[in-house]
Design a protein around this motif. Structure first.
Motif, PDB file in Angstrom:
ATOM      1  N   ASN A 135      56.784  12.481 -32.067  1.00  0.00           N
ATOM      2  CA  ASN A 135      57.066  13.902 -31.887  1.00  0.00           C
ATOM      3  C   ASN A 135      58.346  14.064 -31.068  1.00  0.00           C
ATOM      4  O   ASN A 135      58.818  13.122 -30.432  1.00  0.00           O
ATOM      5  CB  ASN A 135      55.879  14.635 -31.248  1.00  0.00           C
ATOM      6  CG  ASN A 135      55.513  14.074 -29.895  1.00  0.00           C
ATOM      7  OD1 ASN A 135      56.358  13.889 -29.030  1.00  0.00           O
ATOM      8  ND2 ASN A 135      54.224  13.795 -29.695  1.00  0.00           N
TER       9      ASN A 135
ATOM     10  N   TYR B 106      55.636   5.890 -31.577  1.00  0.00           N
ATOM     11  CA  TYR B 106      54.453   6.751 -31.397  1.00  0.00           C
ATOM     12  C   TYR B 106      54.318   7.133 -29.940  1.00  0.00           C
ATOM     13  O   TYR B 106      54.534   6.291 -29.065  1.00  0.00           O
ATOM     14  CB  TYR B 106      53.183   6.041 -31.887  1.00  0.00           C
ATOM     15  CG  TYR B 106      53.163   5.886 -33.382  1.00  0.00           C
ATOM     16  CD1 TYR B 106      52.966   6.976 -34.214  1.00  0.00           C
ATOM     17  CD2 TYR B 106      53.355   4.646 -33.964  1.00  0.00           C
ATOM     18  CE1 TYR B 106      52.961   6.836 -35.597  1.00  0.00           C
ATOM     19  CE2 TYR B 106      53.353   4.491 -35.345  1.00  0.00           C
ATOM     20  CZ  TYR B 106      53.161   5.592 -36.147  1.00  0.00           C
ATOM     21  OH  TYR B 106      53.163   5.449 -37.517  1.00  0.00           O
ATOM     22  N   PRO B 107      53.961   8.371 -29.638  1.00  0.00           N
ATOM     23  CA  PRO B 107      53.701   9.431 -30.604  1.00  0.00           C
ATOM     24  C   PRO B 107      54.997   9.902 -31.248  1.00  0.00           C
ATOM     25  O   PRO B 107      56.020  10.029 -30.582  1.00  0.00           O
ATOM     26  CB  PRO B 107      53.063  10.538 -29.777  1.00  0.00           C
ATOM     27  CG  PRO B 107      53.504  10.297 -28.372  1.00  0.00           C
ATOM     28  CD  PRO B 107      53.770   8.828 -28.257  1.00  0.00           C
TER      29      PRO B 107
END
Length: 120
Positions: free
Chosen positions: A72, A69-70
């Motif tokens: 992305n 996390y995050p």
């Protein structure tokens, strides 16, 4: 000894000027990390993750690990690129990633996600 330092400084300055000011001289002991440029497109981020993780162990990016996390691409690419950069000796060219990498001197670690530093 001082004359040697002065000559070395002059030589570094000359190299800097010849390179058009683009040359960056860093001490190997200076703490630096490699991260993805914020303007990098998603395709390049995914390519960077794939390339770096094909060479270094990116386990810390997997779900359940400290840097998942995050979840992305910019975060995962930055961590993968840094793992590669650190494992290759922190040379400027090891953070290029087709001009999508950025060398920083501020530790990008956050929360429990520690960006490795040095040849690990």
């Amino acid at each position: 000894m001082e004359r040697l330092s002065m000559n070395l400084s002059s030589y570094v300055l000359l190299l800097y000027l010849i390179s058009g000011g683009g040359m960056v001289v860093r001490s190997q002991s200076e703490k630096t990390w490699c991260v993805a440029k914020p303007s990098t497109d998603e395709v390049a981020l995914v390519d960077n993750i794939s390339y770096a993780c094909s060479i270094v162990d990116c386990t810390i990016l997997q779900e359940g690990h400290s840097c998942f996390y995050p979840n992305n691409n910019i975060s995962h690419a930055s961590i993968a690129m840094n793992l590669y950069f650190q494992s290759r000796g922190r040379n400027n060219w090891n953070c290029d990633f087709k001009n999508s990498g950025l060398i920083v001197s501020t530790d990008p670690s956050f929360g429990g996600c520690i960006y490795p530093f040095g040849n690990y």
